[in-house]
Design a protein around this motif. Structure first.
Motif, PDB file in Angstrom:
ATOM      1  N   GLN A 131       0.824  -1.185   0.070  1.00  0.00           N
ATOM      2  CA  GLN A 131       0.110   0.059  -0.295  1.00  0.00           C
ATOM      3  C   GLN A 131       0.656   1.117   0.143  1.00  0.00           C
ATOM      4  N   VAL A 134       2.411   1.831  -3.558  1.00  0.00           N
ATOM      5  CA  VAL A 134       1.514   1.928  -4.272  1.00  0.00           C
ATOM      6  C   VAL A 134       1.081   3.487  -4.179  1.00  0.00           C
ATOM      7  N   GLY A 137       2.953   5.639  -6.523  1.00  0.00           N
ATOM      8  CA  GLY A 137       2.880   5.497  -7.735  1.00  0.00           C
ATOM      9  C   GLY A 137       3.709   4.174  -8.443  1.00  0.00           C
ATOM     10  N   VAL A 138       3.967   3.138  -7.309  1.00  0.00           N
ATOM     11  CA  VAL A 138       4.510   1.865  -7.944  1.00  0.00           C
ATOM     12  C   VAL A 138       3.302   1.016  -8.422  1.00  0.00           C
ATOM     13  N   THR A 139       3.404   0.403  -9.347  1.00  0.00           N
ATOM     14  CA  THR A 139       2.432  -0.550  -9.819  1.00  0.00           C
ATOM     15  C   THR A 139       2.129  -1.628  -8.718  1.00  0.00           C
ATOM     16  N   ARG A 140       0.826  -2.034  -8.471  1.00  0.00           N
ATOM     17  CA  ARG A 140       0.606  -3.022  -7.323  1.00  0.00           C
ATOM     18  C   ARG A 140       1.520  -4.280  -7.765  1.00  0.00           C
ATOM     19  N   LEU A 141       1.800  -4.812  -9.051  1.00  0.00           N
ATOM     20  CA  LEU A 141       2.528  -6.070  -9.206  1.00  0.00           C
ATOM     21  C   LEU A 141       4.128  -5.577  -8.619  1.00  0.00           C
ATOM     22  N   ASP A 142       4.608  -4.715  -9.130  1.00  0.00           N
ATOM     23  CA  ASP A 142       5.982  -4.520  -8.994  1.00  0.00           C
ATOM     24  C   ASP A 142       6.085  -4.261  -7.339  1.00  0.00           C
ATOM     25  N   ALA A 143       5.208  -3.564  -6.677  1.00  0.00           N
ATOM     26  CA  ALA A 143       5.195  -3.375  -5.085  1.00  0.00           C
ATOM     27  C   ALA A 143       5.032  -4.824  -4.409  1.00  0.00           C
ATOM     28  N   SER A 144       4.268  -5.602  -5.051  1.00  0.00           N
ATOM     29  CA  SER A 144       4.064  -7.023  -4.353  1.00  0.00           C
ATOM     30  C   SER A 144       5.361  -7.684  -4.600  1.00  0.00           C
TER      31      SER A 144
END
Length: 188
Positions: A131, A134, A137-144
């Motif tokens: 969270q 994200v 500005g990071v994509t959810r996939l990259d953050a995950s």
């Protein structure tokens, strides 16, 4: 709001639970026994810990970790922000917290059922990090991916700690684990 009294009660419950788990085993210890040993009611126990295994596998650090990740420069890749954020959050672990964590980890490492609970507890930490990334500005996939990789390394260090000599700190092992994820050319 968390009050000093609430923190003291939580610590008393945790200490009582650890003592009982170490003496008679995790499976043989009941919530009622823990509550009695801590001088609280079972209802008070459940206000602080939703389940018996939560005594061993949850901690109050998720917001601090997410904040430490968020404090890293936004121009860095998500993995590096997460790695550096976890390293920064490590600096806040006191020797008392380290000693309590060692007791918890030894009990968890000895129980396959509790190891599964660690995975569930880690999901909350991962979501807090995701969270935060994200929101920047990071994509959810990259953050995950970043959160998962760093938390997997941290969990490996945590579980290995149970068999390390007493003078090896959790911070030392986590730093070592996270160094394995450092960018090429970075100091390990």
């Amino acid at each position: 709001m968390v009050t000093p009294r609430s923190l003291r009660t939580r610590a008393r419950i945790l200490d009582a639970a650890l003592d009982l788990f170490e003496r008679q085993g995790y499976a043989a210890t009941t919530v009622n026994q823990i509550a009695d040993a801590a001088g609280v009611t079972p209802m008070t126990f459940f206000r602080h810990f939703p389940t018996k295994d939560a005594v061993l596998v949850t901690d109050p650090y998720d917001p601090l970790i997410a904040e430490a990740v968020g404090a890293q420069p936004v121009h860095l890749p998500p993995l590096e922000r997460t790695r550096l954020g976890l390293l920064a959050a490590l600096g806040d672990i006191t020797p008392t917290e380290d000693a309590t964590a060692r007791r918890r980890v030894a009990l968890v490492a000895a129980s396959p059922a509790l190891r599964a609970a660690v995975v569930i507890g880690t999901e909350a930490t991962q979501e807090a990090i995701v969270q935060r990334l994200v929101a920047d500005g990071v994509t959810r996939l990259d953050a995950s991916i970043a959160a998962s990789a760093c938390l997997a390394a941290t969990t490996a260090a945590l579980l290995a700690w149970a068999t390390e000599p007493d003078d090896v700190t959790l911070a030392h092992l986590v730093r070592h684990a996270l160094a394995q994820l450092a960018p090429a050319g970075a100091a390990r």
